[in-house]
Scaffold this motif. Structure first.
Motif, PDB file in Angstrom:
ATOM      1  N   ASN A  49       0.839  -1.199   0.000  1.00 47.31           N
ATOM      2  CA  ASN A  49       0.000   0.000   0.000  1.00 47.31           C
ATOM      3  C   ASN A  49       0.871   1.244   0.000  1.00 47.31           C
ATOM      4  O   ASN A  49       1.644   1.468   0.934  1.00 47.31           O
ATOM      5  CB  ASN A  49      -0.882   0.023   1.243  1.00 47.31           C
ATOM      6  N   GLN A  50       0.719   2.065  -1.041  1.00 47.82           N
ATOM      7  CA  GLN A  50       1.528   3.276  -1.089  1.00 47.82           C
ATOM      8  C   GLN A  50       0.910   4.411  -0.297  1.00 47.82           C
ATOM      9  O   GLN A  50       1.551   5.421  -0.051  1.00 47.82           O
ATOM     10  CB  GLN A  50       1.736   3.692  -2.545  1.00 47.82           C
ATOM     11  N   GLY A  51      -0.339   4.252   0.097  1.00 53.58           N
ATOM     12  CA  GLY A  51      -0.975   5.285   0.904  1.00 53.58           C
ATOM     13  C   GLY A  51      -0.593   5.218   2.380  1.00 53.58           C
ATOM     14  O   GLY A  51      -0.716   6.204   3.098  1.00 53.58           O
ATOM     15  N   THR A  52      -0.148   4.047   2.832  1.00 51.02           N
ATOM     16  CA  THR A  52       0.250   3.906   4.231  1.00 51.02           C
ATOM     17  C   THR A  52       1.692   3.434   4.380  1.00 51.02           C
ATOM     18  O   THR A  52       2.225   3.423   5.488  1.00 51.02           O
ATOM     19  CB  THR A  52      -0.649   2.882   4.963  1.00 51.02           C
ATOM     20  N   GLY A  53       2.318   3.033   3.280  1.00 51.89           N
ATOM     21  CA  GLY A  53       3.673   2.496   3.353  1.00 51.89           C
ATOM     22  C   GLY A  53       3.714   1.149   4.031  1.00 51.89           C
ATOM     23  O   GLY A  53       4.721   0.779   4.623  1.00 51.89           O
ATOM     24  N   LYS A  54       2.632   0.394   3.958  1.00 55.99           N
ATOM     25  CA  LYS A  54       2.560  -0.880   4.668  1.00 55.99           C
ATOM     26  C   LYS A  54       2.267  -2.053   3.739  1.00 55.99           C
ATOM     27  O   LYS A  54       1.693  -1.883   2.664  1.00 55.99           O
ATOM     28  CB  LYS A  54       1.459  -0.817   5.732  1.00 55.99           C
ATOM     29  N   VAL A  55       2.662  -3.219   4.208  1.00 52.30           N
ATOM     30  CA  VAL A  55       2.253  -4.449   3.549  1.00 52.30           C
ATOM     31  C   VAL A  55       1.160  -5.066   4.411  1.00 52.30           C
ATOM     32  O   VAL A  55       1.365  -5.338   5.592  1.00 52.30           O
ATOM     33  CB  VAL A  55       3.427  -5.443   3.428  1.00 52.30           C
ATOM     34  N   VAL A  56      -0.006  -5.258   3.814  1.00 52.68           N
ATOM     35  CA  VAL A  56      -1.149  -5.794   4.554  1.00 52.68           C
ATOM     36  C   VAL A  56      -1.277  -7.285   4.275  1.00 52.68           C
ATOM     37  O   VAL A  56      -1.201  -7.728   3.131  1.00 52.68           O
ATOM     38  CB  VAL A  56      -2.445  -5.057   4.137  1.00 52.68           C
ATOM     39  N   LYS A  57      -1.420  -8.052   5.353  1.00 54.96           N
ATOM     40  CA  LYS A  57      -1.582  -9.500   5.226  1.00 54.96           C
ATOM     41  C   LYS A  57      -3.041  -9.858   5.463  1.00 54.96           C
ATOM     42  O   LYS A  57      -3.635  -9.453   6.465  1.00 54.96           O
ATOM     43  CB  LYS A  57      -0.688 -10.205   6.258  1.00 54.96           C
ATOM     44  N   MET A  58      -3.614 -10.598   4.518  1.00 54.55           N
ATOM     45  CA  MET A  58      -5.022 -10.985   4.623  1.00 54.55           C
ATOM     46  C   MET A  58      -5.140 -12.506   4.527  1.00 54.55           C
ATOM     47  O   MET A  58      -4.250 -13.169   4.000  1.00 54.55           O
ATOM     48  CB  MET A  58      -5.822 -10.415   3.442  1.00 54.55           C
ATOM     49  N   ASP A  59      -6.275 -13.018   4.986  1.00 52.11           N
ATOM     50  CA  ASP A  59      -6.580 -14.393   4.620  1.00 52.11           C
ATOM     51  C   ASP A  59      -7.288 -14.366   3.263  1.00 52.11           C
ATOM     52  O   ASP A  59      -7.547 -13.301   2.708  1.00 52.11           O
ATOM     53  CB  ASP A  59      -7.414 -15.088   5.714  1.00 52.11           C
ATOM     54  N   LEU A  60      -7.576 -15.530   2.729  1.00 48.74           N
ATOM     55  CA  LEU A  60      -8.094 -15.565   1.360  1.00 48.74           C
ATOM     56  C   LEU A  60      -9.525 -15.043   1.258  1.00 48.74           C
ATOM     57  O   LEU A  60     -10.046 -14.870   0.160  1.00 48.74           O
ATOM     58  CB  LEU A  60      -7.999 -16.991   0.800  1.00 48.74           C
ATOM     59  N   TYR A  69      -6.781  13.043  -1.025  1.00 44.95           N
ATOM     60  CA  TYR A  69      -7.053  12.136  -2.149  1.00 44.95           C
ATOM     61  C   TYR A  69      -7.542  10.786  -1.645  1.00 44.95           C
ATOM     62  O   TYR A  69      -8.528  10.234  -2.142  1.00 44.95           O
ATOM     63  CB  TYR A  69      -5.789  11.956  -2.991  1.00 44.95           C
ATOM     64  N   LEU A  70      -6.850  10.266  -0.630  1.00 46.12           N
ATOM     65  CA  LEU A  70      -7.213   8.944  -0.136  1.00 46.12           C
ATOM     66  C   LEU A  70      -8.615   8.951   0.465  1.00 46.12           C
ATOM     67  O   LEU A  70      -9.393   8.019   0.271  1.00 46.12           O
ATOM     68  CB  LEU A  70      -6.178   8.471   0.891  1.00 46.12           C
ATOM     69  N   GLN A  71      -8.914  10.036   1.182  1.00 44.34           N
ATOM     70  CA  GLN A  71     -10.262  10.113   1.762  1.00 44.34           C
ATOM     71  C   GLN A  71     -11.325  10.154   0.678  1.00 44.34           C
ATOM     72  O   GLN A  71     -12.365   9.525   0.780  1.00 44.34           O
ATOM     73  CB  GLN A  71     -10.365  11.337   2.669  1.00 44.34           C
ATOM     74  N   ALA A  72     -11.018  10.885  -0.392  1.00 43.46           N
ATOM     75  CA  ALA A  72     -11.981  10.973  -1.487  1.00 43.46           C
ATOM     76  C   ALA A  72     -12.228   9.613  -2.119  1.00 43.46           C
ATOM     77  O   ALA A  72     -13.274   9.348  -2.691  1.00 43.46           O
ATOM     78  CB  ALA A  72     -11.480  11.959  -2.539  1.00 43.46           C
ATOM     79  N   LYS A  73     -11.226   8.742  -2.010  1.00 42.68           N
ATOM     80  CA  LYS A  73     -11.363   7.407  -2.600  1.00 42.68           C
ATOM     81  C   LYS A  73     -11.795   6.378  -1.566  1.00 42.68           C
ATOM     82  O   LYS A  73     -11.693   5.175  -1.781  1.00 42.68           O
ATOM     83  CB  LYS A  73     -10.025   6.979  -3.218  1.00 42.68           C
ATOM     84  N   GLY A  74     -12.221   6.834  -0.416  1.00 45.61           N
ATOM     85  CA  GLY A  74     -12.767   5.919   0.573  1.00 45.61           C
ATOM     86  C   GLY A  74     -11.729   5.172   1.380  1.00 45.61           C
ATOM     87  O   GLY A  74     -12.033   4.177   2.018  1.00 45.61           O
ATOM     88  N   ALA A  75     -10.468   5.618   1.321  1.00 48.38           N
ATOM     89  CA  ALA A  75      -9.427   4.959   2.094  1.00 48.38           C
ATOM     90  C   ALA A  75      -8.690   5.995   2.911  1.00 48.38           C
ATOM     91  O   ALA A  75      -7.931   6.779   2.376  1.00 48.38           O
ATOM     92  CB  ALA A  75      -8.449   4.244   1.176  1.00 48.38           C
ATOM     93  N   ALA A  76      -8.942   6.004   4.186  1.00 48.76           N
ATOM     94  CA  ALA A  76      -8.308   7.014   5.018  1.00 48.76           C
ATOM     95  C   ALA A  76      -6.821   6.746   5.125  1.00 48.76           C
ATOM     96  O   ALA A  76      -6.399   5.604   5.209  1.00 48.76           O
ATOM     97  CB  ALA A  76      -8.919   7.009   6.406  1.00 48.76           C
ATOM     98  N   PRO A  77      -6.009   7.784   5.112  1.00 47.44           N
ATOM     99  CA  PRO A  77      -4.594   7.604   5.385  1.00 47.44           C
ATOM    100  C   PRO A  77      -4.423   7.397   6.878  1.00 47.44           C
ATOM    101  O   PRO A  77      -5.339   7.663   7.656  1.00 47.44           O
ATOM    102  CB  PRO A  77      -3.980   8.923   4.943  1.00 47.44           C
ATOM    103  N   GLU A  78      -3.271   6.945   7.269  1.00 43.97           N
ATOM    104  CA  GLU A  78      -3.043   6.744   8.702  1.00 43.97           C
ATOM    105  C   GLU A  78      -2.749   8.042   9.407  1.00 43.97           C
ATOM    106  O   GLU A  78      -2.749   8.111  10.617  1.00 43.97           O
ATOM    107  CB  GLU A  78      -1.878   5.780   8.894  1.00 43.97           C
ATOM    108  N   THR A  79      -2.451   9.039   8.624  1.00 36.99           N
ATOM    109  CA  THR A  79      -2.058  10.310   9.205  1.00 36.99           C
ATOM    110  C   THR A  79      -2.666  11.425   8.383  1.00 36.99           C
ATOM    111  O   THR A  79      -2.957  11.245   7.205  1.00 36.99           O
ATOM    112  CB  THR A  79      -0.528  10.460   9.213  1.00 36.99           C
ATOM    113  N   SER A  80      -2.867  12.567   9.017  1.00 36.06           N
ATOM    114  CA  SER A  80      -3.317  13.715   8.246  1.00 36.06           C
ATOM    115  C   SER A  80      -2.121  14.523   7.749  1.00 36.06           C
ATOM    116  O   SER A  80      -2.280  15.555   7.130  1.00 36.06           O
ATOM    117  CB  SER A  80      -4.226  14.597   9.112  1.00 36.06           C
TER     118      SER A  80
END
Lengths: 384, 290
Positions: free
Chosen positions: A235-246, B44-55
């Motif tokens: 995820n480039q919006g959080t800088g994280k790798v998210v682990k999910m089940d299937l 942008y992220l909020q507009a796309k329904g995905a909140a960022p972890e930080t403002s």
């Protein structure tokens, strides 16, 4: 180095003038090229740590695999087309490297057994902006095409293609295949869409959540670890790798924004090998970090620059235990290869970099002539 | 040769530019700062329904170090038993020098060379901050979000790849009425968006690739009079927008933080995040003496 540059100038002249004189000189130049300087091996982690990884080689154009030409102009047209400009997704099967090229809107197949570059210029496989790709058990190639907004499925013989998911209006950046399902990353909608493999119909979409702890955020790459029943999404919006089940339930996440070990700036490609090691490509820091199943960092490799062992806007990664004879010649005699790692670089002189993961031979463990690539980066040129 | 080089040096900023406008907020005020720009990623992220972890806005590009704290010991890689101080953090990218023997020995960008008829020995197209731009504008995360939506750009498969550009590859199709974002009638962006080269070399005639002096390029010390951020005294001459005073990068023309822009006289095209208006081709004429 001098020879490399000298030969480069000559080869251009040969193409332009095609004169006998230049040909003769080219032959002389080639003999010079043949006497390349002895190869040095590049290991990670850097000495004095014991090596876990060796840089082997890289591929950008057909010549990288086929060797230098005696008469380059005879191959000019083929050479011009056997080229990777801006690769993104990568997968390897049976000695063949499958790479998407977003600049040339096509697939490139690098056959390491046949020592051949085969660009897929078939108009029946008209990709527009192919991002990641994955192969199924039969060798069908699933390509996430963000401009066509669908998953393009190419047959193993590269003769034809079909597509699914167009009606979903996705921006698909990655796709994975199981027996009955397709898992598609929708980068625009921050979702993972699960499709019926047979019909292409949407079963459900997961990952969209205004709570960042429960959702995806600008997801790009996906790794499906079917054996253990997990998925990993960068995820480039959080800088994280998210682990999910299937089923798409979030189990945990690794990383966050930062420039220290275990953190990312632009996490892109992700892969889980059969030991459970998790590889995460970071295009912001030009490195790949390797984690164990607990999310603890084991090591990192790659660095900025252009020399051997460097990465340059790396995008995707593929790890395999396949034995590919052609690559054996690059493995240091003091190193035992266990796995092969393939990485795409969006720019720079090494479009597909190949590393070997393994360990030092016991008897040679103390005698490896290791070179620290960092030392070869010179100071910046002085501004006049 | 010169044309080839210029053609080859090629072209990233349109990609940066055209997608910038729509990557984030769909509309913004030029010069309104980063909070009022497409680079407000939390918005942008909020507009796309995905909140960022930080403002926080800056964290996406100005990577925090997270250098201290209880977790530090846990960050030490298990297989790197011995770390030296130089690897305490990953090193931010500053580019590779034109004359970097490492780069030349590596053959330069071989694809670039083959496409443009060069031999070995090239330079780093993404020198300076450009690489950071392209880590998002990579053709996958951000690049194809053009003006009329994701699907407005038509890449004609029949096009020769000679016409495609190296880093940002999208070429708008003139025949597609939905696509109005093309630069130049030939669809060849390499003509007008070169980056990564030494401006001084081009203007003065000395170049690693042996190109001749271009008499139509202004001296790097030429005063800039068309600057949109007129109050910004830090930019007085052309060299002030060059990386290390020498190299042209994405940010030579684009103001990523959206601080300097103003509306153009016609209210039209100071976007996307340009430092100099394109009215009267002022942006081009800043460097080209024509």
């Amino acid at each position: 180095m001098g020879w490399v540059k000298f030969y480069g100038v000559l080869s251009r002249d040969v193409c332009l003038k095609k004169s006998f004189f230049v040909l003769a000189v080219a032959c002389i130049a080639l003999s010079g090229c043949a006497a390349k300087e002895a190869r040095k091996s590049f290991f990670y982690p850097k000495p004095p740590n014991s090596p876990h990884l060796q840089y082997l080689t890289s591929f950008s154009i057909g010549r990288d695999l086929e060797g230098e030409r005696l008469f380059p102009f005879l191959h000019a047209n083929a050479d011009k087309n056997n080229i990777i400009v801006k690769p993104y997704g990568i997968a390897v099967k049976n000695g063949r490297i499958y790479v998407t090229d977003t600049a040339l809107s096509r697939l490139m197949v690098i056959d390491l057994n046949e020592k051949k570059f085969s660009p897929v210029d078939n108009p029946l496989i008209a990709l527009r902006l192919p991002a990641n790709l994955n192969l199924d058990e039969k060798g069908n190639i699933y390509v996430a095409d963000t401009l066509r907004q669908e998953i393009v499925i190419v047959d193993p013989m590269l003769q034809s293609s079909t597509a699914v998911g167009n009606e979903l209006k996705m921006k698909p950046t990655d796709v994975a295949v199981t027996k009955d399902r397709l898992f598609v990353v929708d980068n625009d909608q921050n979702e993972l869409k699960i499709l019926d493999r047979e019909t292409g119909k949407l079963i459900k979409a997961v990952g969209k959540n205004s709570d960042p702890k429960k959702g995806l955020s600008l997801p790009t790459n996906l790794m499906l670890d079917e054996k253990n029943g997990f998925m990993y999404i960068t995820n480039q919006g959080t800088g994280k790798v998210v682990k999910m089940d299937l089923d798409g339930n979030i189990l945990k996440s690794i990383g966050g924004f930062g420039d220290r070990f275990g953190l990312f700036s632009r996490p892109k490609g992700v892969f889980v090998d059969d030991d459970g090691y998790i590889y995460v490509v970071d295009a912001g820091n030009q490195v790949v970090q390797i984690f164990n199943q607990e999310g603890k960092i084991l090591m990192f490799f790659g660095q900025r620059g252009s020399g051997p062992g460097t990465l340059d806007l790396p995008a995707d990664i593929f790890v395999t235990r396949e034995k590919i004879d052609y690559l054996d010649q690059f493995v240091d005699p003091g190193f035992v290869r266990e796995k092969l790692i393939f990485i795409t670089n969006q720019t720079g002189p090494r479009k597909v970099s190949v590393f070997a993961m393994g360990h030092a031979r016991e008897e040679a463990a103390n005698s490896l002539e290791a070179v620290n690539p960092q030392e070869s980066i010179p100071e910046q040129k002085k501004i006049p | 040769m010169k044309k080839k080089l210029l053609a080859g040096i090629c072209a990233v900023t349109l990609v940066g530019s055209a997608s910038l406008v729509f990557a984030g907020r769909l509309s913004y005020d030029n010069g309104g700062g980063i909070t009022n720009s497409p680079h407000n990623m939390p918005a942008y992220l909020q507009a796309k329904g995905a909140a960022p972890e930080t403002s926080q806005l800056c964290v996406f590009c100005h990577t925090p170090h997270n250098a201290t704290g209880s977790g530090e010991a846990g960050y030490n890689p298990l297989w790197n038993h011995k770390m030296d101080t130089s690897t305490a953090n990953f090193i931010p990218y500053e580019g590779i020098d034109v004359n970097d023997p490492d780069y030349i020995a590596g053959g330069g960008d071989t694809s670039f060379n083959a496409l443009n008829g060069f031999g070995a020995g090239a330079y780093d197209v993404l020198k300076g901050p450009s690489r950071l731009c392209m880590s998002c504008h990579d053709g996958v995360t951000a690049i194809d979000a053009f003006s009329s939506g994701n699907n407005s750009v038509t890449l004609s498969y029949a096009d020769s790849y000679d016409k495609k550009i190296m880093i940002g590859e999208n070429i708008s199709d003139n025949s597609n009425p939905a696509s109005s974002n093309y630069f130049g009638a030939t669809r060849d962006l390499r003509n007008d968006h070169p980056i990564g080269f030494s401006y001084i070399d081009v203007a003065d005639g000395e170049d690693a690739l042996g190109m001749a002096k271009d008499i139509n390029i202004r001296n790097y010390a030429t005063p800039v009079t068309t600057w949109l951020g007129a109050g910004k005294t830090s930019v007085a001459q052309i060299k002030d927008v060059l990386f290390k005073g020498e190299f042209l990068t994405c940010s030579s023309c684009h103001d990523v933080h959206n601080t300097d822009g103003t509306k153009t006289a016609g209210g039209s095209f100071a976007k996307p995040l340009l430092r100099v208006t394109t009215d009267g081709s002022a942006l081009c004429l800043m460097c080209h003496s024509k």
